[in-house]
Design a protein around this motif. Structure first.
Motif, mmCIF file in Angstrom:
data_model
loop_
_atom_site.group_PDB
_atom_site.id
_atom_site.type_symbol
_atom_site.label_atom_id
_atom_site.label_comp_id
_atom_site.label_asym_id
_atom_site.label_seq_id
_atom_site.Cartn_x
_atom_site.Cartn_y
_atom_site.Cartn_z
ATOM 1 N N ASP A 162 45.296 84.062 -17.463
ATOM 2 C CA ASP A 162 46.493 83.522 -17.824
ATOM 3 C C ASP A 162 46.821 82.028 -17.864
ATOM 4 O O ASP A 162 47.755 81.536 -18.212
ATOM 5 C CB ASP A 162 47.346 84.056 -16.692
ATOM 6 N N CYS A 163 45.643 81.243 -17.421
ATOM 7 C CA CYS A 163 45.655 79.829 -17.543
ATOM 8 C C CYS A 163 46.520 79.374 -18.736
ATOM 9 O O CYS A 163 47.191 78.421 -18.650
ATOM 10 C CB CYS A 163 44.396 79.369 -16.919
ATOM 11 N N PRO A 164 45.776 79.501 -19.943
ATOM 12 C CA PRO A 164 46.204 78.856 -21.187
ATOM 13 C C PRO A 164 47.578 79.520 -21.766
ATOM 14 O O PRO A 164 48.057 78.852 -22.764
ATOM 15 C CB PRO A 164 45.119 79.142 -22.105
ATOM 16 N N THR A 165 48.376 80.415 -20.922
ATOM 17 C CA THR A 165 49.522 81.031 -21.350
ATOM 18 C C THR A 165 50.587 80.407 -20.858
ATOM 19 O O THR A 165 50.482 79.663 -19.668
ATOM 20 C CB THR A 165 49.384 82.678 -21.217
ATOM 21 N N ARG A 166 51.776 80.767 -21.469
ATOM 22 C CA ARG A 166 53.093 80.195 -20.801
ATOM 23 C C ARG A 166 53.743 80.788 -19.487
ATOM 24 O O ARG A 166 54.375 80.376 -18.974
ATOM 25 C CB ARG A 166 54.150 80.836 -21.697
ATOM 26 N N PRO A 199 48.999 72.839 -17.256
ATOM 27 C CA PRO A 199 48.195 72.762 -18.233
ATOM 28 C C PRO A 199 46.772 73.323 -18.162
ATOM 29 O O PRO A 199 46.168 73.098 -16.998
ATOM 30 C CB PRO A 199 48.243 71.376 -18.490
ATOM 31 N N CYS A 200 46.331 73.901 -18.954
ATOM 32 C CA CYS A 200 44.835 74.424 -19.166
ATOM 33 C C CYS A 200 44.168 73.434 -19.698
ATOM 34 O O CYS A 200 44.249 72.922 -20.913
ATOM 35 C CB CYS A 200 44.655 75.955 -19.895
ATOM 36 N N GLN A 201 43.121 73.134 -19.073
ATOM 37 C CA GLN A 201 42.027 71.793 -19.514
ATOM 38 C C GLN A 201 41.089 72.338 -20.695
ATOM 39 O O GLN A 201 40.549 71.827 -21.024
ATOM 40 C CB GLN A 201 41.280 71.183 -18.583
ATOM 41 N N GLY A 231 43.357 75.303 -25.746
ATOM 42 C CA GLY A 231 44.540 74.341 -26.223
ATOM 43 C C GLY A 231 44.659 73.048 -25.816
ATOM 44 O O GLY A 231 43.731 72.534 -25.472
ATOM 45 N N SER A 232 45.834 72.660 -25.730
ATOM 46 C CA SER A 232 46.006 71.200 -25.515
ATOM 47 C C SER A 232 46.305 71.087 -24.133
ATOM 48 O O SER A 232 46.649 71.781 -23.336
ATOM 49 C CB SER A 232 47.361 70.612 -26.022
ATOM 50 N N PRO A 233 45.215 70.044 -23.515
ATOM 51 C CA PRO A 233 45.089 69.731 -22.052
ATOM 52 C C PRO A 233 46.539 69.388 -21.458
ATOM 53 O O PRO A 233 46.635 69.274 -20.273
ATOM 54 C CB PRO A 233 43.908 68.714 -22.029
ATOM 55 N N LEU A 285 49.953 79.087 -24.890
ATOM 56 C CA LEU A 285 49.958 80.431 -25.654
ATOM 57 C C LEU A 285 50.608 81.478 -25.121
ATOM 58 O O LEU A 285 51.537 81.354 -24.009
ATOM 59 C CB LEU A 285 48.481 80.799 -25.557
ATOM 60 N N GLU A 286 50.985 82.628 -25.983
ATOM 61 C CA GLU A 286 51.776 83.532 -25.792
ATOM 62 C C GLU A 286 51.444 84.426 -24.318
ATOM 63 O O GLU A 286 49.999 84.255 -23.933
ATOM 64 C CB GLU A 286 51.812 84.682 -26.652
#
Length: 466
Positions: A84-88, A93-95, A98-100, A108-109
Motif C-alpha cells: 500500500d505504500c505507493p498508493t493514495r 510518500p513512497c521512496q 513513483g515520485s518520492p 497510485l490508485e
C-alpha cells in the motif's frame, strides 16, 4: 578526568562496530531498494506503520526504505496482498515507487483487492480476545491460523492455561481470553475484511509490540505445557474459518483433525480425535517450541515428500467417484452448530464445549478426499491442497562488508572528478584529525566525547566561512 570504567579504546570501539555490522548482516541480509507493488498481489511479509495511522500494509522494502524512522509492527505473511505504500491509501510518500515526493491524489490508485483483518486495527489486534500484542510483556506462544492468517494465544485455543504477562501492573495485556471472545459489541467479533476505501482511516491507540526483545526460555517451569505440543500438529484452523468451509466441517474432530473440547464448564480440556483421547498421551511429547513467541505457519508445517519430491510438485491424486471424507461425528457437529448459533466459543450448557478449532496432524494434505465436490472445495482454498510460496526479498550482495569495503565500493561507482574530490576531502580531514589527536597521545590524556564534538564543530564553522 574520565573514570577508567568509561574509557573506550579505539581498537575496542572498532571491534564492536565490526560485530554490529556482522550481526546486522546476519539478521537482515536483504535488499530494500525495490517495492513489491509492481509484482501485484502475492503472499509476502507485511508490516503495519503505526505513525502513519492509516490501516494499511507495507512490503518489507518499504518498511525499511520509506518508513525506517516510524514505529512499526510485523504482521508476518499475508496472502494475496499488494503493498500500500505507493498508493493514495497512505499519505506518506513512497521512496521506491513513483515520485518520492508524491502525496495524496498524486500517488497510485488504492489496492481494492487487499484484505485487512483486525491485525491492521488500532495498531494491531490479534486473536479472538482482540488484544494488542505487547512483546515486552507477553510470555505465551501464539499460533497463526492457516486460513485467516490471524494469530491466536495457545490459551485462547484451550491448549494451556493463560500465562500471566511479565508485569501484571500494566493492565492492558490480554487476560484469559475465551470468556471475552463474545463481547457485547458486534464490531468486536466481526471477522469480515475492512473495505479498502480511500477514506478508511482510523487513529492508532494503545501500546504496541516489537519482536526484537523476544527471547524467552522454552523450559520456564512456570509456563504449563500445551495440551497438544507443537510437534504433534502441522497446521491449525480457527473455529470461525472452520465454520465457513463445508469440507473442513466433515473432518472436524477426526483422527487427523483434532479438536480441544470439554464435557462441562468444570471439566478439564481434552483432545477429541475420533473420540475423547487420554490426556496422558497428549502430554508425552514436550517439544513446545519457544515460549513467548509467534509460530508462523512456516515454523508449524514440516511438509513430507513423496519419493523425494517437494510438496508443490507432487502429482495430484486421481479424483474419486465416491466421497472418502470421514463421516461427521454427531457430538462434534452438535458442538459446531451451537458455536455457530452462539456466535463464538460455546462454553456453557449441555453437550461438549469448545471453540471449534482444529489441529491437523502430520501428513494432513495427503489425506484429502478427491471426489468431485471435495476437489472443487480444495480448488477454492488452494492453501489446503499445496503449501503456499511466500515472497522473500532478494539477498543483499553487500551484506557482511565492512564500512571500509562499503566506502570503497561507493567510491568506485562515483564519476572520476567526484571520486578525486572525495579522496582529497577525506585526506584533509584525516590530517586535521591526526593533528588534533597528537597532543592527547603525547600527554597520555583521554579523548572525551566533548573533545570530539568540539573538533567537528570547529570544522563545520570553517566550512561555513566564505
Amino acid at each position: 578526568m574520565a573514570s577508567s570504567s568509561s574509557v573506550v579504546t579505539l581498537a575496542s570501539d572498532y571491534e564492536n562496530q565490526q560485530l554490529l555490522l556482522q550481526a546486522a548482516a546476519e539478521a537482515i541480509p536483504h535488499q530494500f531498494d525495490k517495492c513489491t507493488y509492481q509484482l501485484g498481489s502475492l503472499r509476502q511479509h507485511i508490516h503495519l506503520c503505526i505513525d502513519c495511522k492509516q490501516e494499511r500494509g507495507l512490503c518489507g522494502a518499504c518498511s525499511v526504505s520509506c518508513h525506517t524512522d516510524h514505529t512499526q509492527i510485523e504482521l508476518f505473511p499475508k496472502r494475496n496482498f499488494r503493498c500500500d505504500c505507493p498508493t493514495r491509501a497512505l499519505e506518506h510518500p513512497c521512496q521506491l515507487n513513483g515520485s518520492p515526493t508524491a502525496k495524496g491524489k498524486d500517488k497510485l490508485e488504492i489496492n481494492d483487492f487487499n484484505s485487512y483483518n483486525q491485525n491492521f486495527r488500532d495498531g494491531g489486534r490479534f486473536c479472538r480476545c482482540h488484544s494488542l500484542y505487547d512483546g515486552e510483556k507477553e510470555r505465551e506462544t501464539m499460533v497463526q491460523c492457516l486460513a485467516c492468517e490471524d494469530w491466536f494465544h495457545e490459551s485462547c485455543l484451550n491448549l494451556r492455561e493463560r500465562v500471566p504477562p511479565r508485569d501484571e501492573a500494566g493492565g492492558d495485556s490480554p487476560q484469559s481470553s475465551l470468556p471475552a471472545s463474545n463481547p457485547s459489541s458486534p464490531e468486536d467479533t466481526t471477522k469480515t475484511d475492512i473495505p479498502a476505501t480511500e477514506d478508511d482511516v482510523a487513529p492508532s491507540q494503545g501500546r504496541f509490540w516489537d519482536y526484537e526483545g523476544e527471547d524467552d526460555e522454552d523450559d520456564d517451569p512456570s509456563i504449563p505445557k500445551a495440551l497438544i505440543p507443537a510437534s504433534e500438529y502441522d497446521a491449525f484452523v480457527c473455529g470461525d474459518c472452520l465454520l465457513s468451509s463445508p469440507m473442513l466441517l466433515k473432518w472436524a474432530g477426526s483422527a487427523g483433525a483434532r479438536m480441544v473440547v470439554r464435557s462441562s464448564s468444570t471439566s478439564d480440556w481434552i483432545i477429541y480425535a475420533g473420540g475423547p483421547q487420554p490426556v496422558q498421551e497428549a502430554n508425552e511429547t514436550t517439544d513446545d517450541g519457544e515460549i513467548g513467541q509467534k509460530r508462523s505457519r512456516e515454523q508449524v508445517e514440516e511438509p513430507t515428500s513423496v519419493e523425494g519430491e517437494p510438496p508443490s510438485k507432487k502429482p495430484r491424486l486421481e479424483s474419486a467417484k465416491e466421497c472418502a471424507a470421514p463421516t461427521p461425528d454427531p457430538q462434534i457437529q452438535q458442538l459446531l452448530d451451537r458455536i455457530k448459533a452462539h456466535g463464538g466459543p460455546y462454553l456453557e450448557g449441555d453437550g461438549l464445549h469448545g471453540a471449534g478449532d482444529i489441529f491437523f496432524t502430520p501428513g494432513w494434505r495427503e489425506r484429502w478426499c478427491r471426489c468431485k465436490d471435495c476437489s472443487l472445495q480444495l480448488a477454492s482454498r488452494s492453501y489446503l491442497e499445496e503449501e503456499e510460496e511466500t515472497y522473500e526479498l532478494p539477498e543483499d550482495p553487500d551484506a557482511g562488508l565492512s564500512l571500509e569495503e562499503l566506502g570503497m565500493k561507493a567510491l568506485n561507482n562515483l564519476p572520476r572528478d567526484q571520486a578525486i574530490e572525495g579522496i582529497r576531502a577525506f585526506q584533509t580531514m584525516s590530517a586535521e584529525l591526526n593533528a588534533f589527536l597528537a597532543p592527547f597521545a603525547q600527554e597520555g590524556k583521554v579523548v572525551t566525547a566533548q573533545d570530539v564534538h568540539e573538533f567537528f564543530e570547529s570544522r563545520r564553522k570553517q566550512l561555513r566561512k566564505p
